[in-house]
Design an enzyme around this catalytic site. Structure first.
Site, PDB file in Angstrom:
ATOM      1  N   ARG A 264       0.727  -1.151  -0.042  1.00  0.00           N
ATOM      2  CA  ARG A 264       0.047  -0.214  -0.209  1.00  0.00           C
ATOM      3  C   ARG A 264       0.774   1.189  -0.075  1.00  0.00           C
ATOM      4  O   ARG A 264       1.659   1.407   0.800  1.00  0.00           O
ATOM      5  CB  ARG A 264      -0.970  -0.052   1.254  1.00  0.00           C
ATOM      6  CG  ARG A 264      -1.733  -1.191   1.326  1.00  0.00           C
ATOM      7  CD  ARG A 264      -2.925  -1.270   2.317  1.00  0.00           C
ATOM      8  NE  ARG A 264      -3.650  -2.655   2.101  1.00  0.00           N
ATOM      9  CZ  ARG A 264      -4.704  -2.745   2.666  1.00  0.00           C
ATOM     10  NH1 ARG A 264      -5.013  -1.941   3.649  1.00  0.00           N
ATOM     11  NH2 ARG A 264      -5.356  -4.272   2.531  1.00  0.00           N
ATOM     12  N   ARG A 279       1.034   1.340  10.057  1.00  0.00           N
ATOM     13  CA  ARG A 279       0.817   1.687   8.747  1.00  0.00           C
ATOM     14  C   ARG A 279       1.825   1.639   7.901  1.00  0.00           C
ATOM     15  O   ARG A 279       2.710   2.439   8.224  1.00  0.00           O
ATOM     16  CB  ARG A 279       0.239   3.137   8.603  1.00  0.00           C
ATOM     17  CG  ARG A 279      -0.473   3.459   7.476  1.00  0.00           C
ATOM     18  CD  ARG A 279      -1.210   4.945   7.383  1.00  0.00           C
ATOM     19  NE  ARG A 279      -2.329   4.847   8.525  1.00  0.00           N
ATOM     20  CZ  ARG A 279      -3.391   4.392   8.331  1.00  0.00           C
ATOM     21  NH1 ARG A 279      -3.782   3.809   7.203  1.00  0.00           N
ATOM     22  NH2 ARG A 279      -4.524   4.463   9.334  1.00  0.00           N
ATOM     23  N   GLU A 356      -7.856  -0.806  14.556  1.00  0.00           N
ATOM     24  CA  GLU A 356      -8.372  -1.762  13.600  1.00  0.00           C
ATOM     25  C   GLU A 356      -7.326  -3.150  13.062  1.00  0.00           C
ATOM     26  O   GLU A 356      -6.291  -2.748  13.034  1.00  0.00           O
ATOM     27  CB  GLU A 356      -8.530  -1.071  12.275  1.00  0.00           C
ATOM     28  CG  GLU A 356      -9.439  -1.938  11.346  1.00  0.00           C
ATOM     29  CD  GLU A 356      -9.843  -1.363   9.956  1.00  0.00           C
ATOM     30  OE1 GLU A 356      -9.748   0.077  10.081  1.00  0.00           O
ATOM     31  OE2 GLU A 356      -9.662  -1.827   9.037  1.00  0.00           O
ATOM     32  N   SER A 359     -11.344  -6.626   9.046  1.00  0.00           N
ATOM     33  CA  SER A 359     -12.747  -6.016   8.290  1.00  0.00           C
ATOM     34  C   SER A 359     -13.273  -6.984   7.597  1.00  0.00           C
ATOM     35  O   SER A 359     -12.385  -7.862   6.802  1.00  0.00           O
ATOM     36  CB  SER A 359     -12.133  -4.961   7.498  1.00  0.00           C
ATOM     37  OG  SER A 359     -13.310  -4.049   6.942  1.00  0.00           O
ATOM     38  N   ARG A 398      -0.372  -6.113  12.115  1.00  0.00           N
ATOM     39  CA  ARG A 398      -1.320  -5.631  13.178  1.00  0.00           C
ATOM     40  C   ARG A 398      -1.461  -6.554  14.269  1.00  0.00           C
ATOM     41  O   ARG A 398      -1.427  -6.317  15.477  1.00  0.00           O
ATOM     42  CB  ARG A 398      -2.537  -4.805  12.492  1.00  0.00           C
ATOM     43  CG  ARG A 398      -2.325  -3.771  11.808  1.00  0.00           C
ATOM     44  CD  ARG A 398      -3.633  -2.743  11.492  1.00  0.00           C
ATOM     45  NE  ARG A 398      -3.010  -1.605  10.649  1.00  0.00           N
ATOM     46  CZ  ARG A 398      -4.078  -0.971  10.430  1.00  0.00           C
ATOM     47  NH1 ARG A 398      -5.464  -1.004  10.397  1.00  0.00           N
ATOM     48  NH2 ARG A 398      -3.641   0.415   9.398  1.00  0.00           N
TER      49      ARG A 398
END
Length: 432
Positions: A264, A279, A356, A359, A398
């Site tokens: 990303r 991130r 988070e 998802s 994460r």
RNA sequence: GGAGAGGUGGCUGAGUGGUCGAAAGCGACGGUUUGCUAAACCGUUGAACGGAGAAAUCCGUUCCGGGGGUUCGAAUCCCCCCCUCUCCGCCA
């Protein structure tokens, strides 16, 4: 994308949905244009088809005609028709392309129970599970732990690849692999087919899934001089796995658990909570992806199953979490409904925060339509689009934050969650 | 990377300019036979879009890897791209 017919027949509902989803006003405004363009398209299609019918008649008659003079007349008419139809055909083609691109920008419809709200803080917390541990010392964050135990090397990552990259070392490697193995074993035991996917995919597949690899805001790395991109999630490759196929009802649901690296760019993410592994530009992820029959009953039930699995994984790891029902404005384009899991991260913020970690989305037929994944419903004629769903089993970076921060000890070492011990092969992280 | 061969329906596979949405086989579905299963036999069986109809269904257009071109007419001829296979080279 949505069904064009649905948009044309329900413009008011589609507009209201766009407003609830907080998409830019010009998309909402385009719905009227879509309706008008579609009307023009139909008229034009009718005309073009009429001319083509005559063309076909003439062409067939020409083949059968033995008389040279009559034959020449037919050829002349064919030539004339060919000239006539050209302009309309061009216009029709342009219209179809334009319609497709406009409809493609309209987001999916929204589950009636999803909370309505424009911004992410309006998502609703459904439940909290587990109690954050009370430390009798000041807990450290994973960056600190990672450095002191020589588990994560951000400096070397920066030197070799740039900011947002890292090396995992020593027990961090074992921990990552243990988490992978644990997650995949869990999913396989629940009937998911394990898959290791490519880490690059074609632009057309990215677009089918709902990514926009070429926009200025893109989150996706492209490979120069090719039509390939580095995938941001295995959702892309797993979704593309059955592109342009017609599946049998009996095959459904198809449930995959995929392992891939994820890349990303995180463009525009500067300044957001992004310390350490939270991130990063590259991480590994175990992703669930499912194709179901094209009914809300089928996909809705499986969506809850995916959420349940995510909860079971974090429960098994002994990490407190909360479940969010994501509000309309934060669903993104393809999702009809989305649940996030946020795990407790003791080192985050002043005194720990939820962050988070997973998802899961039900995308109904929104992705399937563009990827052209259909099935034959038993006992019915024709085909229907499947529904697609995705969910994170474990995002390694994460999950690693959560494990390190929740299981740290006063002496600076880190306990290994009970379920991971067999996979990791030791009880304590950091001791060599 | 070099040379060659290919890509046709759910699958295998025939088809080199008109009568081809496309033979045949397999599979699937329906039926006959049968104590049940199997086998055998008969029949049906691609998709999208548009139009007519209450509906069954009927009519039209498009689709033979993708995109362009030639032609009155293209699965078939030409060009570009993608993919697969075989051989060679290189390599973990």
């Amino acid at each position: 994308m949505l069904d064009l017919k649905f948009v044309v027949e329900n413009p008011a509902a589609v507009k209201a949905n766009c407003v609830a989803r907080n998409v830019s006003a010009d998309i909402t405004a385009e719905i009227d244009a879509v309706v008008a363009l579609d009307r023009e398209r139909k008229t034009l299609q009718f005309e073009v088809e009429n001319v083509r019918r005559r063309q076909n008649e003439v062409a067939q008659a020409t083949g059968k005609e033995k008389d040279v003079e009559k034959r020449n007349e037919l050829v002349a008419e064919g030539k004339r028709l060919k000239g006539d139809v050209g302009i309309n055909e061009e216009r029709l083609k342009t219209l179809e392309v334009e319609l497709k691109s406009r409809v493609g920008r309209i987001p999916n419809m929204t589950h009636p129970d999803a909370p309505v709200g424009a911004t992410e803080d309006l998502s609703v917390e459904l439940r909290k599970v587990g109690t954050p541990r009370v430390f009798d010392f000041k807990p450290r964050d994973h960056v600190d732990l990672g450095r002191s135990l020589d588990l994560i090397d951000f400096e070397a990552g920066g030197k070799v690849s740039g900011n947002g990259f890292y090396f995992l070392k020593h027990d961090a490697v074992l921990l990552e692999m243990a988490l992978q193995h644990f997650a995949i074993r869990t999913l396989v035991s629940r009937g998911f087919t394990p898959v290791i996917t490519p880490d690059l995919a074609r632009v057309s597949i990215l677009e089918g899934i709902g990514f926009n690899p070429r926009g200025a805001e893109t989150q996706v790395y492209s490979v120069e001089n090719t039509d390939l991109c580095l995938i941001g999630t295995a959702e892309i490759t797993l979704g593309g796995l059955h592109a342009d196929e017609i599946l049998e009802s009996a095959q459904l649901p198809i449930k995959y658990v995929g392992l891939s690296h994820c890349f990303r760019t995180e463009a525009g993410a500067a300044g957001r909570a992004s310390k350490g592994l939270y991130r990063v530009h590259q991480f590994t992820k175990i992703e669930m992806f499912a194709f179901t029959e094209g009914t809300l009953e089928a996909s809705g039930a499986l969506h809850l199953e995916l959420l349940k699995i995510e909860e079971e994984i974090f429960t098994a790891l002994g990490i407190p979490y909360r479940v969010l029902d994501i509000c309309s404005g934060d669903l993104g384009g393809p999702a009809y409904r989305k649940f996030d899991l946020e795990a407790w991260m003791p080192g985050r913020g002043e005194a720990g925060e939820y962050g988070e970690v997973t998802s899961t989305s039900n995308c109904t037929d929104y992705q399937a339509r563009r990827l052209n994944v259909r099935y034959k419903p038993t006992g019915q004629k024709g085909t229907k689009f499947v529904h697609t769903l995705n969910g994170t089993a474990i995002a390694l970076s994460r999950a690693m934050i959560a494990v390190l921060e929740n299981y740290q000890r006063a002496d600076g070492l880190v306990d290994v969650p009970e379920v991971l011990k067999p996979y990791l092969g030791k009880d304590l992280i950091g001791r060599r």
